[in-house]
Write a protein that holds these residues in place. Structure first.
Motif, short mmCIF file in Angstrom:
data_model
loop_
_atom_site.label_atom_id
_atom_site.label_comp_id
_atom_site.label_asym_id
_atom_site.label_seq_id
_atom_site.Cartn_x
_atom_site.Cartn_y
_atom_site.Cartn_z
N GLU A 1 53.63 57.36 28.25
CA GLU A 1 54.45 56.26 28.74
C GLU A 1 55.04 56.64 30.09
N VAL A 2 54.99 55.69 31.01
CA VAL A 2 55.55 55.92 32.34
C VAL A 2 57.07 55.88 32.26
N GLN A 3 57.69 56.84 32.91
CA GLN A 3 59.15 56.91 32.93
C GLN A 3 59.63 57.04 34.36
N LEU A 4 60.57 56.18 34.73
CA LEU A 4 61.15 56.20 36.08
C LEU A 4 62.63 55.84 35.95
N VAL A 5 63.49 56.77 36.25
CA VAL A 5 64.93 56.52 36.14
C VAL A 5 65.60 57.00 37.42
N GLU A 6 66.12 56.05 38.19
CA GLU A 6 66.79 56.38 39.44
C GLU A 6 68.27 56.69 39.21
N SER A 7 68.80 57.52 40.07
CA SER A 7 70.23 57.80 40.05
C SER A 7 70.64 58.30 41.43
N GLY A 8 71.93 58.34 41.65
CA GLY A 8 72.45 58.91 42.89
C GLY A 8 72.98 57.89 43.88
N ASN A 25 58.60 61.83 33.73
CA ASN A 25 58.10 62.77 32.73
C ASN A 25 56.79 63.36 33.24
N LYS A 26 56.25 64.29 32.48
CA LYS A 26 55.05 64.99 32.95
C LYS A 26 53.90 64.04 33.22
N PHE A 27 53.73 63.08 32.32
CA PHE A 27 52.63 62.12 32.46
C PHE A 27 52.76 61.35 33.78
N THR A 28 53.96 60.86 34.05
CA THR A 28 54.19 60.06 35.24
C THR A 28 54.06 60.92 36.50
N PHE A 29 54.70 62.08 36.47
CA PHE A 29 54.75 62.95 37.65
C PHE A 29 53.37 63.44 38.04
N ASP A 30 52.58 63.81 37.05
CA ASP A 30 51.28 64.43 37.33
C ASP A 30 50.19 63.40 37.65
N ASP A 31 50.29 62.21 37.07
CA ASP A 31 49.17 61.27 37.14
C ASP A 31 49.37 60.09 38.07
N TYR A 32 50.58 59.92 38.59
CA TYR A 32 50.87 58.75 39.41
C TYR A 32 51.43 59.15 40.78
N SER A 53 49.93 61.65 44.21
CA SER A 53 49.67 62.37 42.96
C SER A 53 48.59 63.43 43.14
N ASN A 54 47.65 63.19 44.05
CA ASN A 54 46.52 64.10 44.15
C ASN A 54 46.89 65.41 44.83
N ASP A 55 47.49 65.31 46.01
CA ASP A 55 47.82 66.54 46.74
C ASP A 55 49.31 66.85 46.73
N GLY A 56 50.11 65.92 46.20
CA GLY A 56 51.55 66.15 46.12
C GLY A 56 52.27 65.97 47.44
N ASP A 73 60.64 68.16 42.57
CA ASP A 73 60.81 69.38 41.78
C ASP A 73 59.80 69.29 40.64
N ASN A 74 58.76 70.08 40.75
CA ASN A 74 57.68 70.01 39.76
C ASN A 74 58.15 70.43 38.38
N ALA A 75 59.03 71.38 38.31
CA ALA A 75 59.50 71.87 37.01
C ALA A 75 60.34 70.80 36.31
N LYS A 76 61.17 70.10 37.08
CA LYS A 76 62.05 69.09 36.49
C LYS A 76 61.40 67.71 36.45
N LYS A 77 60.28 67.54 37.14
CA LYS A 77 59.58 66.25 37.22
C LYS A 77 60.48 65.19 37.86
N VAL A 78 61.12 65.57 38.92
CA VAL A 78 62.04 64.68 39.63
C VAL A 78 61.57 64.53 41.08
N ILE A 79 61.62 63.31 41.57
CA ILE A 79 61.33 63.03 42.98
C ILE A 79 62.65 62.64 43.65
N TYR A 80 62.90 63.25 44.80
CA TYR A 80 64.16 63.02 45.50
C TYR A 80 63.92 62.23 46.78
#
Length: 122
Positions: A1-8, A25-32, A53-56, A73-80
Motif C-alpha cells: 500500500e502506498v503511504q504518503l504523510v506530509e508534516s512540517g 513506507n518501504k514499498f512507496t519509497f523504493d518503487d515510486y 525512484s530509479n536513481d534516487g 533518508d533511505n533508512a527512515k523512508k522520508v523525503i524532505y
C-alpha cells in the motif's frame, strides 16, 4: 500500500526557512518517484520537485533552485523539502505524491498525501 504523510507546515516570516517531511513506507519509497507539489489559493497545483525512484536523484523546479532542496533518508523512508528564503508567494498547501516516474503534470500522480499548510507572512 502506498503511504504518503506530509508534516512540517507552519506559519513563518518572509526570509525564514522550513523543512517539510513526507513519510512513506518501504514499498512507496523504493518503487515510486515521490514529488512535491504546492497549491496556492485560487491557483493551479504547481510542481516543486521530485525524487526519482530509479536513481534516487532529486530535481527541483528551475525557478525554485537555490531556495528549495529535496533530500531523502533511505533508512527512515522520508523525503524532505527544505525551503529557505521563503517569500509570501510560497504560501500554499504542499503535497507529496507518488507516481511511476517524475513529472510536473500533477494529473499523472495517482497517490497523494493529505497536504500540509505553509504560510509565509510579509
Amino acid at each position: 500500500e502506498v503511504q504518503l504523510v506530509e508534516s512540517g507546515g507552519d506559519l513563518v516570516q518572509a526570509g525564514g526557512s522550513l523543512r517539510l517531511s513526507c513519510a512513506t513506507n518501504k514499498f512507496t519509497f523504493d518503487d515510486y518517484a515521490i514529488a512535491w507539489f504546492r497549491q496556492a489559493p485560487g491557483k493551479e497545483r504547481e510542481g516543486v520537485g521530485c525524487k526519482a525512484s530509479n536513481d534516487g536523484n532529486s530535481y527541483v523546479q528551475e525557478s525554485l533552485k537555490g531556495r528549495f532542496t529535496i533530500s531523502s533518508d533511505n533508512a527512515k523512508k522520508v523525503i524532505y523539502l527544505q525551503m529557505t528564503s521563503l517569500k509570501p508567494e510560497d504560501t500554499g498547501v504542499y503535497y507529496c505524491a507518488a507516481a511511476v516516474g517524475c513529472s510536473t503534470a500533477w494529473d499523472l500522480y495517482e497517490h497523494w498525501g493529505q497536504g500540509t499548510q505553509v504560510t509565509v507572512s510579509s
